[in-house]
Structure formats: structure tokens, C-alpha cells
Design an enzyme around this catalytic site. Structure first.
Site, short mmCIF file in Angstrom:
data_model
loop_
_atom_site.label_atom_id
_atom_site.label_comp_id
_atom_site.label_asym_id
_atom_site.label_seq_id
_atom_site.Cartn_x
_atom_site.Cartn_y
_atom_site.Cartn_z
N GLY A 172 2.15 5.66 12.82
CA GLY A 172 2.63 4.42 13.46
C GLY A 172 1.86 4.12 14.74
O GLY A 172 1.48 2.98 15.01
N LYS A 227 0.89 -1.17 0.00
CA LYS A 227 0.00 0.00 0.00
C LYS A 227 0.93 1.22 0.00
O LYS A 227 1.35 1.70 1.04
CB LYS A 227 -0.88 -0.02 1.25
CG LYS A 227 -2.20 0.73 1.15
CD LYS A 227 -2.12 2.14 0.65
CE LYS A 227 -2.01 3.17 1.74
NZ LYS A 227 -1.75 4.55 1.20
N GLU A 273 8.76 1.57 11.24
CA GLU A 273 9.94 2.42 11.02
C GLU A 273 9.42 3.84 10.94
O GLU A 273 8.75 4.20 9.97
CB GLU A 273 10.65 2.06 9.71
CG GLU A 273 11.11 0.63 9.61
CD GLU A 273 12.34 0.34 10.46
OE1 GLU A 273 12.90 1.28 11.05
OE2 GLU A 273 12.71 -0.83 10.55
N GLY A 322 6.70 5.18 8.02
CA GLY A 322 5.97 6.45 7.88
C GLY A 322 6.13 7.27 9.13
O GLY A 322 7.09 7.10 9.89
N SER A 323 5.16 8.15 9.37
CA SER A 323 5.31 9.09 10.48
C SER A 323 4.99 8.41 11.82
O SER A 323 4.27 7.40 11.87
CB SER A 323 4.38 10.28 10.27
OG SER A 323 3.05 9.83 10.23
N THR A 324 5.49 9.02 12.87
CA THR A 324 5.26 8.46 14.21
C THR A 324 3.78 8.47 14.55
O THR A 324 3.25 7.50 15.11
CB THR A 324 6.10 9.24 15.25
OG1 THR A 324 7.48 8.98 14.97
CG2 THR A 324 5.80 8.80 16.67
P1 NAD Z 1 2.49 8.93 6.70
O1 NAD Z 1 2.57 8.30 8.04
O2 NAD Z 1 1.61 10.08 6.52
O3 NAD Z 1 2.04 7.85 5.60
C1 NAD Z 1 2.72 6.64 5.38
C2 NAD Z 1 1.79 5.63 4.77
O4 NAD Z 1 0.76 5.28 5.70
C3 NAD Z 1 1.07 6.09 3.52
O5 NAD Z 1 0.99 5.01 2.62
C4 NAD Z 1 -0.31 6.48 4.03
O6 NAD Z 1 -1.31 6.42 3.05
C5 NAD Z 1 -0.52 5.42 5.09
N1 NAD Z 1 -1.46 5.77 6.17
C6 NAD Z 1 -1.79 7.00 6.62
N2 NAD Z 1 -2.64 6.90 7.67
C7 NAD Z 1 -2.84 5.58 7.89
C8 NAD Z 1 -3.57 4.84 8.86
N3 NAD Z 1 -4.28 5.43 9.83
N4 NAD Z 1 -3.54 3.49 8.79
C9 NAD Z 1 -2.81 2.85 7.85
N5 NAD Z 1 -2.09 3.50 6.91
C10 NAD Z 1 -2.08 4.85 6.94
O7 NAD Z 1 4.01 9.27 6.32
P2 NAD Z 1 4.54 10.06 5.05
O8 NAD Z 1 4.18 11.50 5.23
O9 NAD Z 1 4.14 9.35 3.81
O10 NAD Z 1 6.12 9.87 5.21
C11 NAD Z 1 6.93 10.69 6.01
C12 NAD Z 1 7.20 10.05 7.35
O11 NAD Z 1 7.81 8.77 7.17
C13 NAD Z 1 8.20 10.83 8.18
O12 NAD Z 1 7.74 10.95 9.51
C14 NAD Z 1 9.46 9.99 8.16
O13 NAD Z 1 10.32 10.16 9.24
C15 NAD Z 1 8.92 8.62 8.04
N6 NAD Z 1 9.92 7.73 7.44
C16 NAD Z 1 10.53 6.80 8.24
C17 NAD Z 1 11.50 5.97 7.73
C18 NAD Z 1 12.18 4.93 8.59
O14 NAD Z 1 12.72 3.97 8.05
N7 NAD Z 1 12.18 5.07 9.90
C19 NAD Z 1 11.84 6.05 6.39
C20 NAD Z 1 11.19 6.99 5.59
C21 NAD Z 1 10.22 7.81 6.14
#
Ligand code: NAD
Length: 492
Positions: A232, A174, A249, A227-229
């Protein structure tokens, strides 16, 4: 404008929702494609396909067959590296030179997990009963949902796909709604290399409903998320209801620490790479630059000079050093944090504004920004911006540096710059971070783990142990003459 569909059972499939969302190039802000916004019914359909595939022909594949596939797939991906890199740049505005480099390494990730697919994983165990044999086997979990962000859509998918398929799971990707196309094309290439239907499916759409539905679906065994904390946290509580396995992550606010005995020429490159590489849109960005007081003024001045010299422009050009911010929301967020830092009293040394690039006047460009005299308690030092903003913080000695570095809700990564080897290991051992780079920064690879302490994550990706994160362990007891002597005392 090209229309894409969901990728289910090795073919593009129109969504039951009938809804589509646009995909926009952030360098021009023009929509160039559209992808389905999947509904709950689409999620049910894709999970059913993945579940059937897990129980079907795929389960008969030997480890050697999965390994051979991973090698073939890696080779095919490698042959399409340029195309996949281009697609990602169109989606997220990162530099072509970084994305091609990333894509060319994908085959090695798959080769590594192809090797591990055939490595022994079980144990035989000296149990307390004499006439008993006990052994353990590791088995795949089932359907894995790989939910990924927009900053490195394919790399972060490869980190999940390699170990998940090596272990025999089926995977639903996804991708972020900002960057879905590269993942769809990636799946199409996988299908061409002979994967059975349903082993690797792709569902596109917003986090809600397609992401949230995966996290609560009873037939999904694991969520592998980057993705974002805040997302997560939402995923962990949603997955908790059905006790799914979860790996997360997440974000960071990583300290990049420069001691007075460092080779400053090398360190400066590391500081620039840490925060301005990928426009600062990396989870591991070295966004807090901690500098010892005796060299503080020199480092601040040199960092400002280097930031001002960075060529911001068309991400598809080889000579460009910084591309765009990936989406309008993220662009607004970055500019907002510049105002927050100013209002908090941080001193602007470089950047601090958007940039207009000729021929791409609507592009989401921001100048590399350096703030000095930042206090670690400020918002700009505590919150993840995910953009090209460096916060420079002064420290007095080693203990002070460690204290400031660890004073964060995050613990993803850290850099240490010093010419003293004893100090480098001493400091590394005290940092509460999943990765520490000594005299280098922003290196990751398949052979070692990556993941976060504290609110930067749960679990680890990459390295040999990543395979364990995609398996369950089963313990098998075999009677060799022990018998059931006393039905009411299992220890007899
Ligand atoms: P995000 O959390 O907004 O989205 C990530 C993914 O989750 C997307 O596919 C989104 O559609 C999906 N999503 C959103 N809400 C959801 C929910 N409630 N349930 C399930 N899925 C959901 O993150 P972003 O803005 O796409 O990416 C940036 C963030 O990712 C930053 O905080 C960055 O630090 C983090 N990041 C972490 C790593 C790592 O390895 N630690 C690597 C890259 C990015």
C-alpha cells in the site's frame, strides 16, 4: 494443466509477453493451471481497451441501464456461487463453507449498488450571487484499477466493482498471482450478461510489472487496492507521481478485548472466529486477544482447549474447520513468527507447529496456535502475521485495555466483549479503529463502511459513501441575469 489467458474486451487473449506462471493448490502443492505473467505492453493494451470503453457505448448507458446490468450480473454470479467458491478454495485453501457463504451474498452487493446507481447525488447550492444558479454533479473517474490479494479474491473485488460500475467507471482487475483464476472466470460471467467490451478487463501476473505499471499509467484514474501495508505504501507513492485517486485497505493487528463482565461462552466463540476463522488469513483477524486479569487464566485455558479441538484438514470438506495457509511463502512466514514469539518469551499454550493431513501430506497446514503472557511491545503483538496465531495479553482495567488496544501502528478493527452496554459504547468511542464489533466479531456487509485508521488504510469501502470514492464532483455555475458586471472583480 489448464492454461488461461488475459481477459480483454470480453474474450480470453494471449499475452504479448508470452510468459505464464503456475497456479498451485496449497492443500496438495500441485500446480493445476497457468495464467499469463503480463508485461508492460500487455498493461498498455488493457488500459487502452478500458479507456476506449469508458469513452464509448458505456458512457451512453443511463444509470438505470447500469443498475439493470448490476442486478443481472449479481443473479448470474449467484447461480455460479458454488463453482466460484470451489475455484477460490483450489487457489487459496480457505474453507468451502466460508467461500460458498461469501459467494451467495454477492448478488446482494450488486443489488445494493444498483439501487444507489439511481439515487440522486448532486446538489443545488445557495451561492452568494442572487442571479446565479449553482449545482453539482458527480461523474465517473474513468479507468479504475482494482488490485486484490489472495485471501478473499472475489469478495474484495466485488467491494470495488459494485460501486465502480454503478458510478459508470470501467474496471481493470489485477488479482493476486496466487489466486487469479476465480477472477478470470468471474469476468467471463460478467461478459455473458451483456457488458460492453472493455468495461471489465482482467490482467494477471506478479505485482511487478503488471501491478506497478497500473499504478503509474497516465490513463488509470484510480487505484482501489487491498493488500499488505508495505505494498500500500509503495502504491501510494507511485500513484502520487500522477496524482491518482487511491483507496487502500491494508493490514491489521486487531485487538479483541474481553472484560470480566462478558458472557464468556459467547465471547469464546468470538475469539475463535476472530483468529482461527480463515486460518487467521484475514486483514481483520482478532490476533491480539486482550483479557482482564480476573478471568485471564480461565480464558487462556479454554482458548487453548478450543484451539486444540479445531479440525484442520481438506478445505473442500464441509466438516473441516481450518484449511491451509495459502502459499509456501506465507507458510514459512507463519512458522517463523512462531519461533519469534517463543524467542521473545511468549508462553505456548496450543499448536505451535505444522500439521500433516492424511492424503494431503504436502499440504500447507498449521495447527491453531495460542501464545499467552504476550507483552504488547513484542514483535508477535505488533506485526501482522496473517495466520492462525493468537497473542493473549493481560490488562487490568478499562483504561489499560484501551491504552494497549490503541498502542499499534494499525487501526483496522477491534472487538469488545462486555455485559455492560455503557462500557461497550464508551470503549468503542475510544478505540482508534475503522470497525468496532460489540459482542460479535468479523462481520462486514454492503450497507456499512469498512476501512482502516492509521496504517490500516485510506478511504472506505462498502456503504452508500463508497460510490463517492469512484466519482469526481463538478460544480456548474449558470448565469440567470447576473452578467459579468466588472471583469476585474468576480464577486460583483
Ligand atoms: P500483497 O500486498 O502482497 O499483494 C496484493 C496485491 O498487490 C497482489 O495482487 C499483488 O500482485 C499486488 N502487488 C504487489 N506489489 C505491488 C506493487 N508494488 N504495485 C502494485 N501492485 C502490487 O498482499 P497479499 O499478500 O496478497 O495479501 C495479504 C495482505 O492483504 C495482508 O497484509 C492483509 O492484511 C491484507 N488484506 C487487507 C484487507 C482489508 O480489507 N484491509 C483485506 C484482505 C487482505
Amino acid at each position: 494443466m489448464q492454461r488461461y489467458e488475459l481477459f480483454i474486451d470480453n474474450k480470453f487473449t494471449a499475452p504479448l509477453s508470452g510468459e505464464y506462471l503456475p497456479v498451485t493448490n496449497p492443500a496438495t502443492q500441485t500446480a493445476f493451471a497457468e495464467v499469463p505473467n503480463a508485461s508492460l505492453a500487455d498493461v498498455d493494451r488493457v488500459v487502452a481497451s478500458s479507456r476506449a470503453a469508458f469513452e464509448g457505448e458505456w458512457s451512453e448507458w443511463r444509470a438505470a441501464d447500469r443498475a439493470a446490468f448490476l442486478i443481472d450480473f449479481g443473479r448470474a454470479i449467484g447461480e455460479h456461487a458454488e463453482e466460484l467458491a470451489q475455484l477460490q478454495v483450489d487457489e487459496n485453501g480457505k474453507l468451502i463453507r466460508e467461500m460458498v457463504g461469501q459467494a451467495k451474498l454477492f448478488p446482494e452487493y450488486f443489488n445494493y449498488y444498483a439501487g444507489l446507481a439511481q439515487a440522486p447525488t448532486g446538489t443545488t447550492n445557495a451561492v452568494h450571487l442572487k442571479a446565479m444558479l449553482n449545482y453539482t454533479v458527480r461523474e465517473p473517474l474513468g479507468v479504475v484499477a482494482a488490485i486484490t490479494p489472495w485471501n478473499s479474491p472475489l469478495l474484495l473485488l466485488v467491494w470495488k466493482l459494485g460501486p465502480a460500475l454503478a458510478a459508470g467507471n470501467t474496471v481493470i482487475a489485477k488479482p493476486s498471482e496466487v489466486t487469479p483464476i476465480s477472477t478470470l472466470r468471474f469476468a467471463e460471467i460478467a461478459a455473458e450478461t451483456g457488458l460492453p467490451e472493455g468495461v471489465f478487463n482482467v490482467i494477471t501476473g506478479y505485482g511487478n510489472p503488471s501491478g506497478t505499471a497500473l499504478t503509474t499509467h497516465p490513463d488509470v484514474a484510480k487505484i482501489a487496492f487491498t493488500g499488505s501495508t508495505s505494498t500500500g505504501q509503495a502504491i501510494m507513492s507511485a500513484a502520487g507521481k500522477s496524482l491518482k485517486s487511491v483507496s487502500l485497505e491494508l493490514g491489521g493487528k486487531s485487538p479483541n478485548i474481553v472484560f470480566e463482565d462478558a458472557d464468556l461462552e459467547v465471547a469464546m466463540n468470538g475469539l475463535v472466529a476472530g483468529i482461527f476463522g480463515a486460518s487467521g488469513q484475514t486483514c481483520m483477524a482478532g490476533s491480539r486477544i486482550l483479557v482482564q486479569e480476573s478471568i485471564y487464566d480461565r480464558v487462556v485455558e479454554e482458548l487453548g482447549r478450543r484451539a486444540d479441538a479445531i479440525k484442520v484438514g481438506d478445505p473442500q470438506k464441509e466438516t473441516t474447520e481450518m484449511g491451509t495457509i495459502a502459499s509456501p511463502q506465507q507458510y514459512e512466514k507463519v512458522l517463523e513468527y512462531i519461533e519469534i514469539a517463543k524467542n521473545e518469551g511468549a508462553r505456548l499454550v496450543a499448536g505451535g507447529r505444522s500439521e500433516t493431513v492424511e492424503g494431503m501430506e504436502r499440504g500447507l497446514f498449521v495447527r491453531p496456535t495460542v501464545f499467552a503472557d504476550v507483552d504488547n511491545s513484542m514483535q508477535i503483538a505488533q506485526e501482522e502475521v496473517f495466520g492462525p496465531i493468537a497473542s493473549v495479553i493481560k490488562f487490568t482495567d478499562e483504561a489499560d485495555a484501551i491504552r494497549i488496544a490503541n498502542d499499534s501502528q494499525f487501526g483496522l478493527a477491534a472487538g469488545v466483549w462486555t455485559g455492560n452496554p455503557q462500557r461497550s459504547h464508551r470503549v468503542a468511542s475510544k478505540l482508534r479503529a475503522g470497525t468496532v464489533w460489540i459482542n460479535n466479531y468479523r462481520k462486514t456487509g454492503y450497507a456499512t463502511s469498512f476501512g482502516g485508521y492509521k496504517q490500516s488504510g485510506v478511504g472506505r469501502e462498502n456503504g452508500a459513501d463508497a460510490l463517492r470514492e469512484y466519482t469526481e464532483e463538478k460544480s456548474v455555475w449558470v448565469d440567470m441575469g447576473q452578467g459579468v458586471k466588472d471583469p476585474f472583480n468576480p464577486r460583483a
